[in-house]
Enzyme design. Structure first.
Site, short mmCIF file in Angstrom:
data_model
loop_
_atom_site.label_atom_id
_atom_site.label_comp_id
_atom_site.label_asym_id
_atom_site.label_seq_id
_atom_site.Cartn_x
_atom_site.Cartn_y
_atom_site.Cartn_z
CG ASN A 9 20.52 -16.62 -24.24
OD1 ASN A 9 20.94 -15.52 -24.31
ND2 ASN A 9 21.02 -17.78 -25.21
CG HIS A 101 18.00 -15.89 -35.13
ND1 HIS A 101 18.16 -17.14 -35.22
CD2 HIS A 101 18.51 -15.11 -36.12
CE1 HIS A 101 18.78 -17.51 -36.59
NE2 HIS A 101 19.18 -16.36 -37.16
C1 GAR Z 1 21.34 -19.09 -28.55
O1 GAR Z 1 22.40 -18.81 -29.31
C2 GAR Z 1 20.00 -18.59 -29.44
O2 GAR Z 1 20.25 -17.41 -29.97
C3 GAR Z 1 19.95 -19.62 -30.49
O3 GAR Z 1 20.14 -20.60 -29.77
C4 GAR Z 1 21.01 -20.63 -28.66
C5 GAR Z 1 20.71 -21.05 -27.29
O4 GAR Z 1 21.56 -21.10 -26.35
N1 GAR Z 1 18.57 -19.59 -31.26
C6 GAR Z 1 18.38 -19.60 -32.31
O5 GAR Z 1 19.45 -19.94 -33.17
C7 GAR Z 1 17.06 -19.65 -32.83
N2 GAR Z 1 17.05 -19.83 -34.34
P1 GAR Z 1 21.16 -21.27 -24.88
O6 GAR Z 1 20.33 -22.65 -24.77
O7 GAR Z 1 22.58 -21.50 -24.28
O8 GAR Z 1 20.45 -20.47 -24.36
#
Ligand code: GAR
Length: 192
Positions: A9, A101
């Protein structure tokens, strides 16, 4: 931006900025884990990085130090993009924070939201997944006023992998949209 893991992200935000789809600057990327791949993504884009691991101090002392670290950069908004710690008021009382989230508002707070939503669907207890970005005004977990959210419908032959891919693709669009929306507010100029 605060990160703990892969940083896909963060990459979506960096790409949007590089391609002129988002008018912002990522001033710093802070991780609580030295091994987070997100740090390499930031460095590849020339963004300063800080690793701040939790020592023996309590949560609140850590968050006060984290808030000071962020304050040492020119930052107006903190984006939690895969940050895996619950922040206390020592941080959220100091900085303006938004969180991504991978669930519909009010659903599956905490880690493993995608897996828990998928298992609920398999049992017939869930109809759709989702993604949300929300303000973090207090110490609540994955909870706060919604900025943007999108449903991610299930498909009949979904596996956890296919569902997860669609959730992540949705996140990568929604985080850019939500950041743009918050930055368009008069008192916010840069990404922290
Ligand atoms: C994402 O899916 C985000 O929505 C989640 O962690 C992942 C990070 O992915 N966040 C949560 O679950 C917050 N409770 P990334 O490191 O590839 O961006």
């Amino acid at each position: 931006m605060l990160v703990s893991g892969n940083g896909s992200n963060l990459q979506a935000v960096l790409d949007a900025i590089a391609e002129g789809r988002l008018n912002a600057t990522v001033a710093v990327v802070v991780s609580n884990r030295a091994s987070a791949f997100a740090l390499q993504r930031a460095s590849s884009s020339g963004v300063p990085t800080v690793v701040q691991t939790r020592g023996d101090d309590g949560r609140r002392a850590y968050d006060a130090q984290l808030a000071a670290t962020v304050s040492s950069f020119d930052v107006d908004l903190v984006v939690l993009a895969g940050w895996d710690r619950l922040l206390t008021s020592e941080f959220v009382g100091v900085h303006r924070v938004i969180n991504l989230h991978p669930a519909k508002p009010g659903c599956y707070p905490g880690l493993g939201a995608i897996e828990r939503c998928f298992e609920a669907w398999k049992k017939g207890d869930e109809t759709a997944g989702g993604v949300m970005v929300h303000h973090v005004p207090d110490e609540g977990m994955d909870d706060g006023p919604t900025i943007a959210w999108e449903e991610v419908p299930f498909e009949p032959d979904d596996t956890l992998n296919t569902f997860e891919e669609r959730v992540h693709a949705t996140e990568h669009r929604l985080i850019v949209k939500a950041v743009a929306e918050v930055l368009s507010l008069p008192d916010v100029r840069h990404l922290r």
